[in-house]
Each structure stands twice: as structure tokens, then as C-alpha cells.
Design a protein around this motif. Structure first.
Motif, PDB file in Angstrom:
ATOM      1  N   GLY A   7      -8.312 -32.608  18.834  1.00  0.00           N
ATOM      2  CA  GLY A   7      -7.933 -33.457  19.954  1.00  0.00           C
ATOM      3  C   GLY A   7      -8.001 -32.737  21.283  1.00  0.00           C
ATOM      4  N   ALA A   8      -7.746 -31.416  21.281  1.00  0.00           N
ATOM      5  CA  ALA A   8      -7.862 -30.638  22.516  1.00  0.00           C
ATOM      6  C   ALA A   8      -9.288 -30.642  23.015  1.00  0.00           C
ATOM      7  CB  ALA A   8      -7.379 -29.212  22.269  1.00  0.00           C
ATOM      8  N   ARG A   9     -10.244 -30.499  22.096  1.00  0.00           N
ATOM      9  CA  ARG A   9     -11.647 -30.496  22.511  1.00  0.00           C
ATOM     10  C   ARG A   9     -12.030 -31.834  23.137  1.00  0.00           C
ATOM     11  NH1 ARG A   9     -16.402 -29.833  18.107  1.00  0.00           N
ATOM     12  NH2 ARG A   9     -15.748 -31.971  17.677  1.00  0.00           N
ATOM     13  N   ASN A  10     -11.560 -32.927  22.553  1.00  0.00           N
ATOM     14  CA  ASN A  10     -11.896 -34.241  23.090  1.00  0.00           C
ATOM     15  C   ASN A  10     -11.213 -34.506  24.418  1.00  0.00           C
ATOM     16  OD1 ASN A  10     -13.464 -34.897  20.818  1.00  0.00           O
ATOM     17  ND2 ASN A  10     -11.682 -35.605  19.691  1.00  0.00           N
ATOM     18  N   THR A  11      -9.902 -34.293  24.461  1.00  0.00           N
ATOM     19  CA  THR A  11      -9.144 -34.624  25.664  1.00  0.00           C
ATOM     20  C   THR A  11      -9.539 -33.739  26.840  1.00  0.00           C
ATOM     21  OG1 THR A  11      -7.294 -35.220  24.211  1.00  0.00           O
ATOM     22  CG2 THR A  11      -6.824 -35.019  26.560  1.00  0.00           C
ATOM     23  N   VAL A  12      -9.592 -32.429  26.614  1.00  0.00           N
ATOM     24  CA  VAL A  12      -9.936 -31.501  27.698  1.00  0.00           C
ATOM     25  C   VAL A  12     -11.389 -31.679  28.114  1.00  0.00           C
ATOM     26  CG1 VAL A  12     -10.126 -29.076  28.316  1.00  0.00           C
ATOM     27  CG2 VAL A  12      -8.174 -29.856  26.984  1.00  0.00           C
ATOM     28  N   GLY A  13     -12.287 -31.859  27.147  1.00  0.00           N
ATOM     29  CA  GLY A  13     -13.700 -32.019  27.481  1.00  0.00           C
ATOM     30  C   GLY A  13     -13.956 -33.260  28.312  1.00  0.00           C
ATOM     31  N   ILE A  14     -13.372 -34.374  27.908  1.00  0.00           N
ATOM     32  CA  ILE A  14     -13.559 -35.617  28.660  1.00  0.00           C
ATOM     33  C   ILE A  14     -12.917 -35.514  30.045  1.00  0.00           C
ATOM     34  CG2 ILE A  14     -12.955 -38.070  28.703  1.00  0.00           C
ATOM     35  CD1 ILE A  14     -13.249 -38.062  25.666  1.00  0.00           C
ATOM     36  N   ALA A  15     -11.739 -34.893  30.126  1.00  0.00           N
ATOM     37  CA  ALA A  15     -11.084 -34.730  31.426  1.00  0.00           C
ATOM     38  C   ALA A  15     -11.912 -33.838  32.353  1.00  0.00           C
ATOM     39  CB  ALA A  15      -9.690 -34.142  31.236  1.00  0.00           C
ATOM     40  N   LEU A  16     -12.528 -32.796  31.802  1.00  0.00           N
ATOM     41  CA  LEU A  16     -13.338 -31.891  32.618  1.00  0.00           C
ATOM     42  C   LEU A  16     -14.585 -32.591  33.135  1.00  0.00           C
ATOM     43  CD1 LEU A  16     -13.456 -28.985  33.648  1.00  0.00           C
ATOM     44  CD2 LEU A  16     -14.745 -28.382  31.595  1.00  0.00           C
ATOM     45  N   VAL A  17     -15.264 -33.352  32.277  1.00  0.00           N
ATOM     46  CA  VAL A  17     -16.451 -34.097  32.706  1.00  0.00           C
ATOM     47  C   VAL A  17     -16.075 -35.134  33.757  1.00  0.00           C
ATOM     48  CG1 VAL A  17     -18.237 -35.711  31.935  1.00  0.00           C
ATOM     49  CG2 VAL A  17     -17.697 -33.714  30.551  1.00  0.00           C
ATOM     50  N   THR A  18     -14.966 -35.826  33.551  1.00  0.00           N
ATOM     51  CA  THR A  18     -14.522 -36.845  34.502  1.00  0.00           C
ATOM     52  C   THR A  18     -14.178 -36.233  35.857  1.00  0.00           C
ATOM     53  OG1 THR A  18     -13.614 -38.121  32.655  1.00  0.00           O
ATOM     54  CG2 THR A  18     -12.890 -38.714  34.859  1.00  0.00           C
ATOM     55  N   THR A  19     -13.489 -35.099  35.847  1.00  0.00           N
ATOM     56  CA  THR A  19     -13.130 -34.434  37.102  1.00  0.00           C
ATOM     57  C   THR A  19     -14.357 -33.937  37.841  1.00  0.00           C
ATOM     58  OG1 THR A  19     -11.072 -33.711  36.042  1.00  0.00           O
ATOM     59  CG2 THR A  19     -11.655 -32.668  38.121  1.00  0.00           C
ATOM     60  N   ASP A  82     -10.655 -41.586  40.900  1.00  0.00           N
ATOM     61  CA  ASP A  82     -10.183 -40.280  41.359  1.00  0.00           C
ATOM     62  C   ASP A  82     -11.037 -39.734  42.501  1.00  0.00           C
ATOM     63  OD1 ASP A  82      -7.861 -38.916  40.308  1.00  0.00           O
ATOM     64  OD2 ASP A  82      -9.148 -37.159  40.122  1.00  0.00           O
ATOM     65  N   SER A  83     -12.278 -40.181  42.616  1.00  0.00           N
ATOM     66  CA  SER A  83     -13.138 -39.686  43.691  1.00  0.00           C
ATOM     67  C   SER A  83     -12.631 -40.099  45.068  1.00  0.00           C
ATOM     68  CB  SER A  83     -14.568 -40.201  43.497  1.00  0.00           C
ATOM     69  OG  SER A  83     -14.616 -41.614  43.607  1.00  0.00           O
ATOM     70  N   THR A  84     -11.813 -41.160  45.136  1.00  0.00           N
ATOM     71  CA  THR A  84     -11.284 -41.580  46.433  1.00  0.00           C
ATOM     72  C   THR A  84     -10.352 -40.526  47.022  1.00  0.00           C
ATOM     73  OG1 THR A  84      -9.488 -42.759  45.302  1.00  0.00           O
ATOM     74  CG2 THR A  84     -11.468 -44.012  45.822  1.00  0.00           C
ATOM     75  N   ARG A  85      -9.559 -39.864  46.166  1.00  0.00           N
ATOM     76  CA  ARG A  85      -8.667 -38.805  46.635  1.00  0.00           C
ATOM     77  C   ARG A  85      -9.466 -37.588  47.097  1.00  0.00           C
ATOM     78  NH1 ARG A  85      -6.753 -43.324  44.079  1.00  0.00           N
ATOM     79  NH2 ARG A  85      -4.471 -43.402  44.191  1.00  0.00           N
ATOM     80  N   VAL A  86     -10.519 -37.277  46.360  1.00  0.00           N
ATOM     81  CA  VAL A  86     -11.376 -36.145  46.745  1.00  0.00           C
ATOM     82  C   VAL A  86     -12.099 -36.455  48.047  1.00  0.00           C
ATOM     83  CG1 VAL A  86     -13.238 -34.641  45.976  1.00  0.00           C
ATOM     84  CG2 VAL A  86     -11.659 -35.601  44.302  1.00  0.00           C
ATOM     85  N   PHE A  87     -12.520 -37.700  48.226  1.00  0.00           N
ATOM     86  CA  PHE A  87     -13.175 -38.113  49.477  1.00  0.00           C
ATOM     87  C   PHE A  87     -12.262 -37.867  50.665  1.00  0.00           C
ATOM     88  CE2 PHE A  87     -13.779 -41.247  52.791  1.00  0.00           C
ATOM     89  CZ  PHE A  87     -15.138 -41.220  53.020  1.00  0.00           C
ATOM     90  N   ARG A  88     -11.013 -38.272  50.547  1.00  0.00           N
ATOM     91  CA  ARG A  88     -10.066 -38.100  51.650  1.00  0.00           C
ATOM     92  C   ARG A  88      -9.893 -36.627  52.013  1.00  0.00           C
ATOM     93  NH1 ARG A  88      -9.037 -41.909  55.254  1.00  0.00           N
ATOM     94  NH2 ARG A  88      -8.388 -43.878  54.368  1.00  0.00           N
ATOM     95  N   LEU A  89      -9.709 -35.787  51.011  1.00  0.00           N
ATOM     96  CA  LEU A  89      -9.487 -34.364  51.281  1.00  0.00           C
ATOM     97  C   LEU A  89     -10.726 -33.712  51.879  1.00  0.00           C
ATOM     98  CD1 LEU A  89      -7.755 -31.772  50.983  1.00  0.00           C
ATOM     99  CD2 LEU A  89      -8.829 -31.474  48.751  1.00  0.00           C
ATOM    100  N   SER A  90     -11.885 -33.924  51.247  1.00  0.00           N
ATOM    101  CA  SER A  90     -13.107 -33.270  51.728  1.00  0.00           C
ATOM    102  C   SER A  90     -13.473 -33.742  53.130  1.00  0.00           C
ATOM    103  CB  SER A  90     -14.259 -33.546  50.754  1.00  0.00           C
ATOM    104  OG  SER A  90     -14.474 -34.937  50.607  1.00  0.00           O
ATOM    105  N   ARG A  91     -13.261 -35.009  53.428  1.00  0.00           N
ATOM    106  CA  ARG A  91     -13.548 -35.522  54.772  1.00  0.00           C
ATOM    107  C   ARG A  91     -12.626 -34.885  55.804  1.00  0.00           C
ATOM    108  NH1 ARG A  91     -11.239 -39.690  57.676  1.00  0.00           N
ATOM    109  NH2 ARG A  91     -12.582 -40.640  59.290  1.00  0.00           N
ATOM    110  N   ALA A  92     -11.332 -34.785  55.496  1.00  0.00           N
ATOM    111  CA  ALA A  92     -10.386 -34.190  56.432  1.00  0.00           C
ATOM    112  C   ALA A  92     -10.681 -32.713  56.673  1.00  0.00           C
ATOM    113  CB  ALA A  92      -8.959 -34.364  55.914  1.00  0.00           C
ATOM    114  N   VAL A  93     -10.997 -31.976  55.604  1.00  0.00           N
ATOM    115  CA  VAL A  93     -11.321 -30.551  55.753  1.00  0.00           C
ATOM    116  C   VAL A  93     -12.611 -30.377  56.550  1.00  0.00           C
ATOM    117  CG1 VAL A  93     -11.938 -28.460  54.489  1.00  0.00           C
ATOM    118  CG2 VAL A  93     -10.087 -29.906  53.656  1.00  0.00           C
ATOM    119  N   ALA A  94     -13.607 -31.201  56.253  1.00  0.00           N
ATOM    120  CA  ALA A  94     -14.893 -31.080  56.953  1.00  0.00           C
ATOM    121  C   ALA A  94     -14.766 -31.407  58.436  1.00  0.00           C
ATOM    122  CB  ALA A  94     -15.918 -32.002  56.299  1.00  0.00           C
ATOM    123  N   GLN A  95     -13.930 -32.369  58.780  1.00  0.00           N
ATOM    124  CA  GLN A  95     -13.762 -32.703  60.193  1.00  0.00           C
ATOM    125  C   GLN A  95     -13.175 -31.542  60.979  1.00  0.00           C
ATOM    126  OE1 GLN A  95     -11.421 -36.325  59.934  1.00  0.00           O
ATOM    127  NE2 GLN A  95     -13.203 -37.606  60.383  1.00  0.00           N
TER     128      GLN A  95
END
Length: 219
Positions: A7-19, A82-95
Motif C-alpha cells: 500500500g505504501a508503494r501505491n499511495t506514495v507513488g500516486i501522490a508523487l505523480v500527482t504532485t 492542487d495546481s491552483t495553489r502552486v499557481f498562486r505561489l509561483s506567480r507571487a514569487v515571480a512578480q
């Protein structure tokens, strides 16, 4: 124990690909929105605002109910949310980075958009993005486990920690806590739940160490 490891391989692997997918989408559009500006920045920001206004769990439950609970659908739905949260951070840092003098010098040299993003903005935004990657991985990991616990995540017979907590929770009613041997039935849910907690804490400690090393700070 073998199911816990599998289960660790499945849960961690899918979470890593998704992130990783969420960061590819969010960071790319966030850095582009800050660098391009103009009409692209407000339009992209408003689309992200709409997605962030919907509670993630309710939105994920709705989409997964419609599309089905396949692993591909699970990855795509959570990555987009989850990409919406990353968008906000990367946009603010880049500005903040785009106001620096070396960006103006690069533009005066005639450097193109993608050169600016790849050579100037992204390297200087690496430290906060690395820290955010670790936090996003923890949130995605917990989100997948929560969906599995509710029955809309990784489906049986495939093992994952969230589903194992749901399955083993039924054993609490059959446990006799008078002796240690009979109490093990009631303690069974603590194994996958404890694994989830340990992984979350461990990832956060690693992210803090990487951020400390990349910042150049000394003890």
C-alpha cells in the motif's frame, strides 16, 4: 505487513505523480502569467479563483462520481485542484523577482520570454517552490488517503493506507481489550494511520532541511 508495504508503494507513488503533475501545471502557468502580464495574467488568475472557490473535497467527490474512480481520473482531478495553489505561489514569487534589475538588463539584451523564465525567474524561485513541493506532496497524500477512506480513492483489491484504515476500523468492534493478545484487533487501524502520520512528518522534516541547505543559512 506485506499489504502495508504494498500500500505504501501505491499511495506514495500516486501522490508523487500527482504532485509532480500539479507542479508542472501550476508553476508553468504561474511563472508565465507573471512574466507575460497583459491580458493573460488576469484571465488565468480569475480561472484559478473560480477553481479555488469550490471546496476541493466536494469538487473531487463530484468529478470522481461522474468519471469513475480510476487511478488516472484520481491523478488528473487532484492535480488540477492542487495546481491552483502552486499557481498562486509561483506567480507571487515571480512578480517579486521580475522587479529586479537583472531582469531589466536581460530584457534590454533582447532575451525571449522562455529564456527569462528558465534562466532568471525559475532558478531564483527554486527555494520556495521546493518547500511548497514537499507541503503539496503531504496534502495530496492525505487527500488521496481521505478519498480512499470515503471509498472514492484507490479501489480494492489494490492496497492503500487510507483504504486499509477503513477496512481495519471494522475490527475495533470485535476487539477485547482485556488482554494484549485480544486487543490487537482493535489496534489494527493504528498501523496504516500511524504510517500516514510518520510519512507526513518525515517529508516535512526533509523539506525543512532542503530549504535550510538551499538558503545558505548557517546554524
Amino acid at each position: 505487513m506485506s499489504r502495508l508495504i504494498y500500500g505504501a508503494r501505491n499511495t506514495v507513488g500516486i501522490a508523487l505523480v500527482t504532485t509532480a503533475l500539479a507542479f508542472t501545471l501550476g508553476a508553468s502557468f504561474g511563472l508565465l502569467a507573471a512574466t507575460v502580464g497583459g491580458w493573460f495574467d488576469p484571465i488565468a488568475s480569475r480561472v484559478v479563483d473560480v477553481l479555488m472557490a469550490i471546496p476541493p473535497l466536494i469538487f473531487a467527490l463530484l468529478i470522481l462520481t461522474i468519471t469513475g474512480t480510476s487511478i488516472i481520473a484520481l491523478i488528473l482531478v487532484i492535480a488540477v485542484l492542487d495546481s491552483t495553489r502552486v499557481f498562486r505561489l509561483s506567480r507571487a514569487v515571480a512578480q517579486g523577482i521580475l522587479t529586479m534589475d537583472y531582469i531589466e538588463v536581460a530584457r534590454m539584451r533582447g532575451e525571449g520570454l522562455f529564456w527569462l523564465v528558465r534562466k532568471e525567474v525559475l532558478p531564483n524561485a527554486a527555494a520556495p517552490l521546493i518547500a511548497e513541493f514537499g507541503l503539496r506532496f503531504c496534502f495530496v497524500f492525505l487527500f488521496i488517503s481521505a478519498l480512499s477512506f470515503l471509498g472514492l480513492g484507490i479501489q480494492p483489491p489494490t492496497a492503500d493506507w487510507g483504504g486499509m484504515v477503513r477496512e481495519s476500523a471494522k475490527l475495533i468492534g470485535f476487539a477485547n481489550f482485556a488482554t494484549w493478545q485480544t486487543a490487537t484487533f482493535g489496534l489494527a487501524p493504528l498501523l496504516p494511520a500511524g504510517a500516514i502520520a510518520l510519512l507526513t512528518i518525515g517529508v516535512n522534516l526533509i523539506v525543512d532541511w532542503v530549504l535550510h541547505m538551499s538558503s545558505g543559512l548557517k546554524d
